[in-house]
Structures are given as C-alpha cells and as structure tokens.
Scaffold this motif. Structure first.
Motif, PDB file in Angstrom:
ATOM      1  N   PRO A 124      42.312  15.282  57.202  1.00  0.00           N
ATOM      2  CA  PRO A 124      41.090  15.772  57.066  1.00  0.00           C
ATOM      3  C   PRO A 124      40.189  16.396  58.378  1.00  0.00           C
ATOM      4  O   PRO A 124      40.540  15.493  59.423  1.00  0.00           O
ATOM      5  N   SER A 125      39.325  17.269  58.373  1.00  0.00           N
ATOM      6  CA  SER A 125      38.776  17.745  59.655  1.00  0.00           C
ATOM      7  C   SER A 125      37.560  16.832  59.672  1.00  0.00           C
ATOM      8  O   SER A 125      37.150  16.084  58.696  1.00  0.00           O
ATOM      9  N   SER A 126      37.040  16.870  61.007  1.00  0.00           N
ATOM     10  CA  SER A 126      35.611  15.956  61.107  1.00  0.00           C
ATOM     11  C   SER A 126      34.733  16.106  60.234  1.00  0.00           C
ATOM     12  O   SER A 126      34.389  17.246  60.184  1.00  0.00           O
ATOM     13  N   PRO A 127      34.292  15.263  59.464  1.00  0.00           N
ATOM     14  CA  PRO A 127      33.201  15.445  58.439  1.00  0.00           C
ATOM     15  C   PRO A 127      32.048  15.713  58.930  1.00  0.00           C
ATOM     16  O   PRO A 127      31.619  15.497  60.192  1.00  0.00           O
ATOM     17  N   CYS A 145      28.627  13.697  52.892  1.00  0.00           N
ATOM     18  CA  CYS A 145      29.590  13.695  53.992  1.00  0.00           C
ATOM     19  C   CYS A 145      30.599  14.693  53.409  1.00  0.00           C
ATOM     20  O   CYS A 145      30.960  14.399  52.144  1.00  0.00           O
ATOM     21  N   SER A 147      34.274  17.045  54.513  1.00  0.00           N
ATOM     22  CA  SER A 147      35.221  17.887  55.461  1.00  0.00           C
ATOM     23  C   SER A 147      35.571  19.168  55.025  1.00  0.00           C
ATOM     24  O   SER A 147      35.822  19.224  53.750  1.00  0.00           O
ATOM     25  N   GLY A 150      41.568  19.483  54.642  1.00  0.00           N
ATOM     26  CA  GLY A 150      42.060  18.470  54.188  1.00  0.00           C
ATOM     27  C   GLY A 150      42.923  18.555  53.085  1.00  0.00           C
ATOM     28  O   GLY A 150      42.241  19.054  52.091  1.00  0.00           O
ATOM     29  N   TYR A 156      36.087   9.785  50.122  1.00  0.00           N
ATOM     30  CA  TYR A 156      34.929   9.441  51.248  1.00  0.00           C
ATOM     31  C   TYR A 156      34.522   8.106  51.102  1.00  0.00           C
ATOM     32  O   TYR A 156      34.176   7.584  49.825  1.00  0.00           O
ATOM     33  N   ALA A 198      36.492  10.006  56.031  1.00  0.00           N
ATOM     34  CA  ALA A 198      37.191  11.039  55.088  1.00  0.00           C
ATOM     35  C   ALA A 198      38.753  10.502  55.263  1.00  0.00           C
ATOM     36  O   ALA A 198      39.149  10.589  56.373  1.00  0.00           O
ATOM     37  N   CYS A 207      32.198  10.529  60.567  1.00  0.00           N
ATOM     38  CA  CYS A 207      30.764  10.928  61.135  1.00  0.00           C
ATOM     39  C   CYS A 207      29.855   9.749  61.016  1.00  0.00           C
ATOM     40  O   CYS A 207      30.163   8.776  60.054  1.00  0.00           O
TER      41      CYS A 207
END
Length: 306
Positions: A124-127, A145, A147, A150, A156, A198, A207
């Motif tokens: 997952p990328s930073s959400p 939230c 991302s 991913g 989540y 995530a 986050c």
C-alpha cells in the motif's frame, strides 16, 4: 495427434520488481509448422483484445510489444514440451491474463490454449486521511482513509492513539474495505488523534488525523461573559469621565467684571456724580455748589502771603 496445453489452475502472484514464471506445457510432436505464441490482455477486457508478447516459429523466437525487452522463454527452443514464459522486473501494469497458444498443423487440438492470471503484488502507498461532518458535541464525523496504490487491495483499520479510551462500539462504525470510520453522538471526549493503517500481504502504511470536537454552548457563554465585561468597562469609563468633569468644574474661578466690562448702572466716563442744585433766595437763581476742580482753580489764583 491432438495438441494439449496445460497451465496451472491457480492464479499466479509475484511481488513488484521480481521475475514471474508463467508455466505452460504442451504435448504434441513438433514439426516445422510448430508455432508458439504468448499474448496478454488487461483485466476486464475480452481475449479478442489480447496483444502479442512473443512468438516462436520456424526455429526462431520473436519478442514483440511493450514487454519485448523483459519477456523470454524458460527453454529456447521450446520444442521439448515446455513453453514457460519468464517476465522480469514485473510492474503493476503487468497484472492481467496471459495466453499460451500452441499450434502444430496438421495436428488438431482439443485444448491448444491455456490462460494464466497474474497479479503483481504492490504494498500500500501512504494513505490520505480526511474528515467531514459536523465536528461538534452531539454531531457526527466521517473519517476517511485511502491508498492510491496497493495490490491486492488494502484493508483499512482505524484506531485512536494515546491513553484516552476508544469510542464505544455503539458510537462508531468502521468499513475495512472503503476505509471509512463513522463517529456518531460526538462528545468532547471524542477529541484526539486517530490513525488509519492500510494493510495487504506486501506490507502496510498509515496516516494520522486529529479530531477536535467543539461545544457551541461554551461559545455562547463566552460571548455573554465578554459582552458583560464590555458593558462594565463602558460604564466605568463613563463614570470616570463624569467625576473628572465635576472636579474640573469646582476648580474653575468665579467670573469678575474686568475694566472693559460695561455695567448697566455705571456712569459714562468723564461725568461726575449728579451734584445737587440749591436755590439762591437772594437772586432767585439756582446755584450749583462749586466742584472740586473749580475750587482747586480758585486756590491756584490766590496770592501767597508770607
């Protein structure tokens, strides 16, 4: 004889950046007319829209398309019944369905086509955390939230940080798929920092978001107090000014008439006071007593006797 192509029934998963091996085998007697072709179709599209990756014919291998530099055969030439495809440095865009097609005229085939589903695994990328709603006592808030990357799709989970207790289950509802957390019947105790994580099989990212619940009633009380203080201040200033005015008035001197002031009962300059007139019985004329100026003039004319 018949041509039979065999591929794994289970889908294939490969982490991003690694090498994927798409296993394909066949059974037939290879001749000069033997042809092997690998092609690719994106998820959700029909097989008729597939694009060739490489093909082998007449004893030569011909990679083609956008994957040409990364695609090769595990065995070349693929004449021993193994037609496995190697794809290096896989990318998220490589996710899709791969087709292994063997043709060997004049052989007929009952199953000359094999399909393999490949999923490129991406952490997952930073959400991104966000909030909406009426963030006040008694209101409701929606924390979201999400991302952008991913695979497989992340799930989540929200949690409250710190020593404050997590809101009761009845006042919160969480959707692990969409990443949304609904907080209802907010109170001042609902304020705090919330973290969303995530997660998928490749890793996790998180986050944080700070929720500040306000109390409108406190704002009204504060407004009333400020208004009262301003009123007291105004009255104090008015009282001060009044007292100062009274003091200045007492200190002011009593008005007097100056030399230039005219009075209604004053005589005109140069006129003496009214001199009484007496009658002279002998002459029958009115006689005015001599004035001070006349007396002084007479005295000046008398001779001095030594």
């Amino acid at each position: 004889p018949a041509v039979e192509v065999h591929v794994p029934a289970e889908p294939l998963s490969t982490p991003v950046g690694k090498t994927a091996e798409l296993t394909c085998s066949y059974s037939t007697s290879v001749t000069d007319t033997f042809v092997l072709e690998w092609s690719f179709v994106q998820p959700g599209k029909p097989i008729s829209e597939s694009h060739p990756i490489l093909y082998f014919t007449s004893g030569h291998l011909y990679p083609t398309g956008s994957m040409a530099k990364r695609a090769s055969l595990l065995q070349n030439p693929p004449t021993a019944g193994v037609a496995t495809l190697k794809l290096t440095d896989v990318r998220p865009s490589d996710t899709g369905t791969y087709l292994c097609h063997v043709n060997n005229p004049p052989d007929f085939y009952t199953n000359g086509l094999g399909l393999i589903n490949l999923t490129v695994l991406v952490p997952p990328s930073s959400p991104l955390c966000s909030q909406t709603g009426q963030i006040s006592v008694g209101g409701s808030a929606a924390l979201r939230c999400s991302s952008s990357e991913g695979a497989p799709r992340p799930v989540y989970n929200w949690a409250r940080l710190g020593s404050s207790p997590t809101p009761s289950a009845g006042s919160m509802m969480q959707d692990e798929v969409s990443g949304q957390l609904i907080l209802s019947n907010l109170s001042l105790a609902s304020s705090g920092t919330y973290r969303c994580v995530a997660t998928n099989q490749m890793g996790s990212a998180s986050c944080e978001l700070t929720l500040s619940v306000t109390d409108p009633s406190k704002g009204r009380v504060a407004g009333a107090v400020i208004g009262a203080l301003l009123g007291v201040l105004f009255l104090s200033i008015a009282a001060f000014c009044l007292i100062r005015f009274q003091k200045d008035r007492r200190k002011r001197p009593t008005e007097t008439y100056g030399g230039s002031d005219l009075r209604e009962d004053a005589m005109a300059p140069g006129l003496s006071e009214q001199i009484p007139v007496r009658a002279d019985s002998s002459s029958g004329l009115l006689e005015r007593p001599p004035s001070a100026s006349t007396v002084s003039t007479t005295k000046a004319k008398l001779p001095m006797v030594v």
